[in-house]
Scaffold this motif. Sequence first.
Motif, short mmCIF file in Angstrom:
data_model
loop_
_atom_site.label_atom_id
_atom_site.label_comp_id
_atom_site.label_asym_id
_atom_site.label_seq_id
_atom_site.Cartn_x
_atom_site.Cartn_y
_atom_site.Cartn_z
N PRO A 248 -58.66 22.70 -37.55
CA PRO A 248 -57.60 22.74 -36.53
C PRO A 248 -58.02 23.52 -35.29
N ALA A 249 -59.04 23.04 -34.62
CA ALA A 249 -59.53 23.68 -33.39
C ALA A 249 -60.33 22.64 -32.61
N ASP A 250 -60.44 22.84 -31.31
CA ASP A 250 -61.19 21.89 -30.50
C ASP A 250 -62.67 22.01 -30.80
N ALA A 251 -63.40 20.95 -30.52
CA ALA A 251 -64.82 20.88 -30.87
C ALA A 251 -65.65 21.96 -30.20
N GLU A 252 -65.36 22.27 -28.96
CA GLU A 252 -66.13 23.29 -28.25
C GLU A 252 -66.00 24.65 -28.92
N THR A 253 -64.78 24.99 -29.33
CA THR A 253 -64.56 26.26 -30.00
C THR A 253 -65.28 26.32 -31.34
N VAL A 254 -65.18 25.25 -32.12
CA VAL A 254 -65.82 25.22 -33.43
C VAL A 254 -67.33 25.31 -33.29
N ARG A 255 -67.88 24.58 -32.33
CA ARG A 255 -69.33 24.59 -32.13
C ARG A 255 -69.82 25.98 -31.73
N ALA A 256 -69.06 26.64 -30.85
CA ALA A 256 -69.47 27.96 -30.38
C ALA A 256 -69.37 29.00 -31.49
N PRO A 267 -65.11 15.84 -31.99
CA PRO A 267 -63.68 15.98 -31.69
C PRO A 267 -62.87 14.80 -32.21
N LEU A 268 -61.68 15.11 -32.74
CA LEU A 268 -60.72 14.08 -33.11
C LEU A 268 -59.64 13.96 -32.04
N ASP A 269 -59.22 15.12 -31.53
CA ASP A 269 -58.30 15.18 -30.38
C ASP A 269 -58.52 16.53 -29.73
N ASP A 270 -57.62 16.93 -28.84
CA ASP A 270 -57.79 18.19 -28.11
C ASP A 270 -57.67 19.42 -29.00
N HIS A 271 -57.11 19.27 -30.19
CA HIS A 271 -56.87 20.43 -31.03
C HIS A 271 -57.44 20.28 -32.44
N THR A 272 -58.18 19.23 -32.68
CA THR A 272 -58.71 18.99 -34.02
C THR A 272 -60.12 18.42 -33.93
N SER A 273 -60.97 18.82 -34.85
CA SER A 273 -62.34 18.32 -34.86
C SER A 273 -62.86 18.29 -36.29
N THR A 274 -63.94 17.58 -36.49
CA THR A 274 -64.59 17.55 -37.79
C THR A 274 -65.85 18.39 -37.75
#
Length: 342
Positions: A248-256, A267-274
Amino acid sequence: MTQDLPARMLRLLSLLQTRRTWSGTELAERLGVTLRTIRRDIDRLRALGYPVEGTTGTAGGYRLAAGTDVPPLLLDDDEAVAIAVALRTATSGVAGIEETAVRALAKLEQVLPVRLRHQVATIQATTAPLPVPWSTGPQADPSTLATLAAACRDHEILTFTYTTSTGDTGPRRAEPHALVAANPVWYLVAYDTEHDEWRLFRVDRLTDPAPTGHRVTPRELPSPDAAAYVAARLVAAPARYTFHATVPADAETVRARTWSLPGRVHPLDDHTSTLDLAANNPHHIAEQLLTIDLGPTHTINGTPELAPYLEKLGQRLLRAARALTGQDDADTGTDKNGAAGR
């Protein structure tokens, strides 16, 4: 045959900078002179401002102590190149480190011999950084890096000996494209002319690089850049443990936060990513997961054998948290050795 005075003094100073304490006898043997000459040379260094201390007893000798000023450092070619490259790529969480590194680099490059200045510039110009969460393995030899970097710059075919991950060793002939630094492992991106395909070579497994004198027109890399190519190859490499989750976070945040390679987070959407993690060391995946909140997600799957490692790390953290609040091991359901209670 002894060295002349200036050369011997420089050699003596260099020795004192490489080890905490030297006995007079050791220094005399290294320089091929008498103990009396060593004592005189030590006095000369002191007169020049170098804080050389003398110690007595069975373990007595000489050592270069810390002084009020930084004395000139004597560096051999590999040391000078290594420091210059490190300064050029200095990026850390220390405030102002980049600006300080630039000042130090300017001073160093001002006194570098032309041959070394060219080596440093070439390595920098042909190297792409690739941030990774971790990487283990032997580090690259500075002289090997210099040879590879020059070949990348000049688009000159190289021959070298390479040892694969399975231990097979053999000759290679390739058109070097670029170096990629995935700290601390360095990779050479090159076109293998014998196998007629792009290859990724770990520099620490590469020996005896030799330019052939044959220059070629650069081929088009099948990726936006060398770092992207290495990242894609590392992501595609098989691994013993895998972990997949919807976060439950954007891809940029998860990657960082996880320091994941490009291609591991989508990214799945602005607030979710795999998030897709893979490693041969299960602790690496466990440590990456500590940096993010997976939330109440049920889309988690991966290697079942990874579960015990995640559970073990969780128990360690829980015991630490309980200890901070004064609760004993019994409250956590574990014994003092960390084994789960029955």
